[in-house]
Design an enzyme around this catalytic site. Structure first.
Site, PDB file in Angstrom:
ATOM      1  N   SER A 190      11.567 -12.837  -3.967  1.00  0.00           N
ATOM      2  CA  SER A 190      12.831 -12.468  -4.454  1.00  0.00           C
ATOM      3  C   SER A 190      13.839 -12.873  -3.535  1.00  0.00           C
ATOM      4  O   SER A 190      13.897 -13.415  -2.372  1.00  0.00           O
ATOM      5  CB  SER A 190      12.785 -10.870  -4.515  1.00  0.00           C
ATOM      6  N   GLY A 191      15.060 -12.944  -4.112  1.00  0.00           N
ATOM      7  CA  GLY A 191      16.496 -13.636  -3.729  1.00  0.00           C
ATOM      8  C   GLY A 191      17.205 -12.258  -3.047  1.00  0.00           C
ATOM      9  O   GLY A 191      18.512 -12.450  -2.616  1.00  0.00           O
TER      10      GLY A 191
ATOM     11  N   LEU B 184      -3.424  -1.955  -1.967  1.00  0.00           N
ATOM     12  CA  LEU B 184      -3.036  -3.030  -2.895  1.00  0.00           C
ATOM     13  C   LEU B 184      -3.565  -4.356  -1.983  1.00  0.00           C
ATOM     14  O   LEU B 184      -2.992  -4.613  -1.199  1.00  0.00           O
ATOM     15  CB  LEU B 184      -1.711  -3.134  -3.418  1.00  0.00           C
TER      16      LEU B 184
ATOM     17  N   ASN C 117       1.447   0.085   5.600  1.00  0.00           N
ATOM     18  CA  ASN C 117       2.070  -0.364   4.485  1.00  0.00           C
ATOM     19  C   ASN C 117       2.983  -1.475   4.602  1.00  0.00           C
ATOM     20  O   ASN C 117       3.684  -1.512   5.230  1.00  0.00           O
ATOM     21  CB  ASN C 117       2.825   0.747   3.596  1.00  0.00           C
ATOM     22  N   GLY C 118       2.467  -2.559   4.149  1.00  0.00           N
ATOM     23  CA  GLY C 118       3.453  -3.958   4.177  1.00  0.00           C
ATOM     24  C   GLY C 118       2.713  -5.035   4.791  1.00  0.00           C
ATOM     25  O   GLY C 118       1.477  -5.328   4.453  1.00  0.00           O
TER      26      GLY C 118
ATOM     27  N   ASP D  87      -3.864  -8.630   8.981  1.00  0.00           N
ATOM     28  CA  ASP D  87      -2.370  -8.500   9.691  1.00  0.00           C
ATOM     29  C   ASP D  87      -2.456  -7.006  10.127  1.00  0.00           C
ATOM     30  O   ASP D  87      -1.897  -6.810  11.197  1.00  0.00           O
ATOM     31  CB  ASP D  87      -1.355  -8.781   8.860  1.00  0.00           C
TER      32      ASP D  87
ATOM     33  N   CYS E  33       0.745  -1.188  -0.132  1.00  0.00           N
ATOM     34  CA  CYS E  33      -0.162  -0.083   0.050  1.00  0.00           C
ATOM     35  C   CYS E  33       0.827   1.241  -0.076  1.00  0.00           C
ATOM     36  O   CYS E  33       2.162   1.218   0.087  1.00  0.00           O
ATOM     37  CB  CYS E  33      -1.035  -0.073   1.207  1.00  0.00           C
TER      38      CYS E  33
END
Length: 644
Positions: free
Chosen positions: A364-365, A51, A75-76, A100, A2
């Site tokens: 992702s790495g 989002l 956000n997160g 959450d 977000c």
């Protein structure tokens, strides 16, 4: 994922201007295309762009407690929110959603600021507690999610997920910070707590701000306070270290598979992303979608990525990309809000856009190199430190430094003959030597590009000082950890995570890096050096874990960076580069010496030197000046155009 915005006016009973709040939130529409929400009351306004990822129907924000006394814009993702929920319910809390976000609200009412130590995830949030009259701004431990803030000239303060949202406020000046300009030229990014603008700050990773509604509106903002710091010393080698790391990684990947929307993973063909994909495919109940992008002329990772995808039965998507870096430089300011000098942001944006056509979340790495010592510069730094201990400081500063000055540059020679940089670094102390390995534009060349007024405005600013400060916080007998620690607090949040957040959010994609779980980071950094770097090869323990997960060809392949070769474009299109760097935006700024800029372009075009990185950063800065129209008044003692 977000975007959040807010206005806070201590000492005021007026409701902040709703038009300002909505304009700020609208600037973050790309971060949250699924909806907007607002909370307004005397002294406070919160905005949110959503989002939707978890609890699609019940997670709208800003969210309040049942009694309306506590409000949050967040956000997160909090990956341990179910465990927190169970603990809080046992303590008597009652939840109304499965989000959450609500877990943070209840955690605050139970533990206060201590809740930050319990949150495992990536986050930036603003939490208002009306009863206490306090506003808490907080950012996650590693800096995966951004948060900018400023003290407004008209009183009070404002904050937002991105610079662009703050710049919509009518009373915000765009005054450039000369020190931030030099930091960008030196490092390729502006390190926190600063931004390119003098009046706008970044909340550092692992920090929080606690503000009180009763404070005078004109009082200076309090300094951010740290709640997390990376390990500064090495622990004893753990028993069954590989098994322990493997379990930690499985847990981290499992947590980050939490989603109510389609999820996939980036797959570069290297050890880091390959390990994450292998674990995610093993855990997931359905075939995992994976994404690889290859670029002509660059090191193509698609064949190795295809091997991993086939071995783990993923739904693999691979495409060929192309990039016009001269035009892309102009667009960086729109994505990042300030100059950003990592040109791998261009292919990263392309692979994010490709992934977004199929999923809303991607693993992702990122972080593997910093946490498990994968960068080649770590090997050089530990070797250099070993040599420094053998040579008296007086000898290094005289004889070795003299040899470095006399040694030719030999830019086109084989690597083993290009010893000038190595000798220079050996002549310096440990921190300054390491700074030179991460510096994009070395001090002497960088200062030569600047106008006399700009050099005067810098007033002795030295970008290397933060590295000396950070490395001094670590055990002096652990040079590898010192270098990793410096990167964790500078390069990782300033470059890598900024790149990933802005490029992914530009296309409304959420990216989650399991290797940056704080528990994994704490474990990895605390390992003895021999479990990370041995025989000149980094990520030793991670490679041991990956040994049973990845094809042997992947494990033995040399490290590749995710970036195209940009030098050829700048050489073949030198007239365009020359026109931009010698053009109106750069010259009117008064910051640069035009003759030195043109000389840089010509040396590169004629093949006398490789100035790819410097030219990219300068083109990015030119694009920033042209598109963002920063306020240059009063920045320099006198505005001048040099070398015209």
């Amino acid at each position: 994922m977000c975007g959040i915005v807010g206005l806070f006016s201590p000492g005021s009973r007026a409701v902040p201007a709703g038009a300002d709040l909505r304009r700020m939130a609208d600037a973050l529409r790309h971060r949250g295309p699924d909806g907007a929400g607002y909370h307004e009351e005397p002294g406070l306004g919160l905005g949110h762009r959503r989002l939707a990822i978890v609890d699609l129907s019940g997670g709208a924000q800003p969210m309040t407690t049942a009694d309306g006394a506590v409000v949050i814009s967040f956000n997160g993702e909090i990956y341990n929110h179910l465990a927190l929920r169970r603990e809080l319910e046992a303590a008597g809390h009652r939840f109304r959603t499965h989000s959450d976000t609500e877990a943070i609200l209840h955690a605050w009412t139970q533990w206060g600021v201590g809740c930050l130590d319990r949150l495992a995830g990536m986050f930036a949030f603003a939490l208002w507690d009306r009863a206490q009259g306090t506003l808490l701004l907080a950012r996650d431990q590693l800096g995966e999610k951004p948060l900018y803030y400023l003290q407004r000239p008209s009183g009070g303060m404002a904050f937002a997920s991105e610079l662009g949202a703050l710049l919509t406020l009518p009373d915000v000046r765009r005054r450039l910070d000369p020190s931030a300009v030099e930091d960008f030229l030196a490092l390729g990014y502006v390190p926190d707590p600063h931004s390119i603008y003098r009046d706008i700050l970044k909340l550092p990773p692992g920090h929080f701000l606690l503000l009180n509604i009763d404070a005078p509106s004109s009082a200076p903002l309090p300094a951010p306070r740290a709640y997390w710091r990376a390990p500064t010393s090495v622990r004893a080698a753990p028993e069954e270290a590989a098994a322990s790391l493997g379990e930690r990684l499985r847990g981290s990947v499992r947590d980050r598979l939490m989603s109510d929307v389609p999820l996939g993973a980036f797959l570069s063909g290297g050890v880091d992303s390959g390990t994450i994909v292998a674990l995610a495919a093993e855990i997931s109940s359905t075939p995992l979608a994976t994404f690889t992008m290859g670029f002509p002329g660059a090191s193509d990772e698609r064949p190795r990525a295809a091997q991993i995808a086939e071995a783990h039965g993923t739904q693999h998507h691979a495409e060929t990309g192309s990039a016009d870096y001269i035009e892309a430089a102009r667009r960086q300011a729109a994505i990042f809000g300030e100059p950003f000098g990592d040109h791998s942001a261009v292919p990263t944006l392309a692979v994010c856009a490709m992934a977004r056509r199929h999923v809303t979340v991607a693993l992702s790495g990122d972080g593997g190199d910093e946490v498990f010592a994968g960068y080649r510069r770590y090997r050089f730094h530990t070797l250099a430190e070993a040599v420094r201990k053998l040579l008296p400081a007086s000898l290094r500063r005289s004889a070795v430094a003299g040899l470095a000055r006399a040694y030719p540059t030999l830019a086109g020679a084989p690597r083993w003959l290009r010893a000038k940089s190595t000798l220079t670094e050996l002549s310096l102390d440990s921190a300054m030597g390491y700074y030179r390995t991460v510096c994009k534009l070395q001090d002497e060349r960088r200062r030569g590009l600047l106008s006399p007024s700009m050099r005067s405005a810098l007033s002795g600013h030295d970008p290397s000082e933060r590295f000396a400060t950070l490395m001094a916080e670590c055990d002096p007998d652990e040079p590898l950890l010192q270098a990793q620690y410096a990167d964790i607090h500078t390069y990782l949040p300033g470059d890598i995570l900024t790149k990933v957040d802005r490029t992914s959010m530009a296309v409304s994609l959420e990216v989650r890096p399991p290797l940056l779980d704080p528990g994994v980071v704490d474990f990895g950094l605390g390992l003895p050096a021999g479990l990370k770097l041995r025989g000149g090869i980094g990520k030793q323990l991670l490679r041991e874990v990956a040994g049973s997960l990845l094809p042997p060809a992947v494990l033995s392949a040399p490290k590749q960076g995710f970036a195209d070769r940009i030098g050829d474009q700048f050489r073949s299109r030198a007239p365009e580069v020359r026109a931009r760097l010698g053009g109106e935006a750069m010259m009117d700024s008064g910051l640069f010496d035009r003759a030195q800029l043109i000389r840089l372009v010509d040396e590169h075009a004629e093949g006398r030197a490789d100035h790819s990185q410097a030219l990219w950063q300068l083109l990015v800065f030119e694009g920033f000046l042209a598109s963002e129209t920063p306020d240059l008044d009063g920045i320099l003692p006198e505005r001048d155009v040099v070398g015209a």
